[in-house]
Design a protein around this motif. Structure first.
Motif, PDB file in Angstrom:
ATOM      1  N   ASN A 103     -16.185  -1.719   4.869  1.00 14.54           N
ATOM      2  CA  ASN A 103     -15.923  -2.991   3.539  1.00 14.54           C
ATOM      3  C   ASN A 103     -14.824  -3.348   4.248  1.00 14.54           C
ATOM      4  O   ASN A 103     -13.698  -1.923   3.605  1.00 14.54           O
ATOM      5  CB  ASN A 103     -16.161  -3.112   2.618  1.00 14.54           C
ATOM      6  N   ILE A 104     -13.588  -4.612   4.894  1.00 14.59           N
ATOM      7  CA  ILE A 104     -12.307  -4.713   4.898  1.00 14.59           C
ATOM      8  C   ILE A 104     -12.301  -6.028   4.473  1.00 14.59           C
ATOM      9  O   ILE A 104     -12.981  -7.337   4.532  1.00 14.59           O
ATOM     10  CB  ILE A 104     -12.110  -4.632   6.666  1.00 14.59           C
ATOM     11  N   GLN A 105     -11.271  -6.307   3.276  1.00 19.32           N
ATOM     12  CA  GLN A 105     -10.881  -7.851   2.845  1.00 19.32           C
ATOM     13  C   GLN A 105      -9.620  -7.646   3.457  1.00 19.32           C
ATOM     14  O   GLN A 105      -8.449  -6.596   3.426  1.00 19.32           O
ATOM     15  CB  GLN A 105     -10.878  -7.439   1.419  1.00 19.32           C
ATOM     16  N   SER A 106      -9.379  -9.008   4.258  1.00 15.38           N
ATOM     17  CA  SER A 106      -7.972  -9.536   4.165  1.00 15.38           C
ATOM     18  C   SER A 106      -7.616 -10.823   4.347  1.00 15.38           C
ATOM     19  O   SER A 106      -8.355 -11.945   4.061  1.00 15.38           O
ATOM     20  CB  SER A 106      -8.324  -9.286   6.001  1.00 15.38           C
ATOM     21  N   ASP A 107      -6.209 -11.023   4.191  1.00 18.09           N
ATOM     22  CA  ASP A 107      -5.888 -12.119   3.095  1.00 18.09           C
ATOM     23  C   ASP A 107      -4.545 -12.397   4.776  1.00 18.09           C
ATOM     24  O   ASP A 107      -3.590 -11.649   5.008  1.00 18.09           O
ATOM     25  CB  ASP A 107      -5.255 -12.486   2.137  1.00 18.09           C
TER      26      ASP A 107
END
Length: 349
Positions: A161-165
């Motif tokens: 999983n990757i969370q990006s802003d």
């Protein structure tokens, strides 16, 4: 697949600047690419093509010829590469024409306004055997480069999983919306980090729209191959998302044996695992690194990283996100049946 034929490297590559336009009031030719070409000893400015006042002023300032018509410039100007920054709705046509005329191309982002235009550029680059580098310069942000090397080196095990802003406070909102403008960067980075194609997109607009009515902040939920998922928040200003003058460019990669946290705007890069937290070093620079990659790909006769196929993958995702915003439903992404690319370490600049 064989790469493009190498260009002669005994002299600098001659650059034709084509256009000074972009989304909204953008002029990335003047603000980004021209300074980077000028700073690189492997390039020299050959001419300017365009009929904008900025084209005329730039040609006069640099002391190079000005050719109003691109077709004439491609025929008359001795140039190895073309830096394409015409209006987004004209980019596919101009990039294709330059490639068909044997030039290598750096094309501003987005490379085209939709998947069809980007696919036309990709087909022309393949047929011509020329380098076509999309200006996804945030892939070269130092933290991102180090993160790609860390993930490829197995620092977090198998990513799941990757969370990006990617959030910018203030600035000039583009009428086309920040999905068209900013989403290219984090989507490209997530693809580079995982090497896994996206099969489904669910997009949600967050907060109030911008002055033009286009979405200002968007949440993208992506389903990748092999069960990998990612969530991307992209937008500009307002609604408490980001204070004026700030940039949030962050990525959190969760893997089977650790978590990698990247603050590309900070910048910091930290890997947390069973042995504790460890900071990783990296170099600096993004647009200059993009231009160095362009020079290397052209002179060495190899595909660029990223190449226009990467821009095509991003275009498919953005088009699916537009449909999802309109319908409120997840949208399947039509991708070619090809093996996923393995994310590779990026050499330090």
């Amino acid at each position: 697949m064989t790469g493009p034929a190498p260009a002669a490297s005994a002299r600098p590559l001659r650059v034709l600047l084509a256009g000074f336009s972009g989304l909204g009031s953008q002029d990335h030719q003047t603000d980004m690419y021209l300074p980077a070409f000028t700073a690189h000893p492997g390039f020299e400015l050959a001419a300017v093509a365009g009929d904008e006042p900025q084209a005329r002023a730039t040609a006069e300032r640099l002391g190079v010829p000005l050719v109003a018509d691109l077709a004439t410039a491609l025929g008359d100007v001795d140039a190895d590469v073309v830096s394409v920054c015409v209006r987004p709705d004209e980019r596919a046509e101009v990039a294709v024409r330059a490639l068909e005329n044997g030039r290598h191309v750096l094309v501003d982002k987005p490379a085209a306004t939709d998947t069809r235009g980007t696919a036309a550029i990709a087909a022309a680059a393949s047929s011509a055997g020329r380098v076509c580098l999309p200006a996804h310069h945030q892939r070269f942000a130092p933290g991102v480069r180090a993160a790609r090397a860390a993930v490829a080196g197995g620092r977090v095990g198998l990513p799941w999983n990757i969370q990006s802003d990617f959030l910018v406070g203030g600035g000039d909102p583009v009428p086309e919306g920040e999905l068209a403008n900013f989403a290219v960067y984090p989507v490209d980075i997530v693809l580079a980090l995982t090497g896994q194609a996206v099969h489904r997109v669910h997009a949600l607009a967050a907060g109030s729209p911008g002055p033009s009515g286009a979405e200002r902040t968007v949440v993208l939920m992506l389903d990748h191959a092999h069960g990998v998922t990612s969530t991307i928040v992209v937008g500009r200003g307002a609604d408490g998302i980001a204070a004026p003058g700030t940039v949030f460019h962050r990525h959190r990669v969760s893997g089977s044996s650790g978590v990698l946290v990247v603050d590309a705007a900070g910048p910091t890069l930290t890997v947390r695992g069973s042995a504790g937290a460890r900071a990783l070093p990296f170099d600096r620079g993004s647009v200059n690194a993009l231009v160095r990659e362009f020079h290397g790909a052209v002179t060495e006769g190899r595909p660029a990283d990223p190449d226009i196929e990467d821009a095509l993958a991003v275009a498919r995702i953005v088009d699916a996100a537009r449909t999802s915003l309109r319908t409120g439903l997840p949208v399947d992404v039509a991708v070619r049946p090809e093996p996923a690319r393995t994310p590779a370490p990026v050499p330090a600049a």
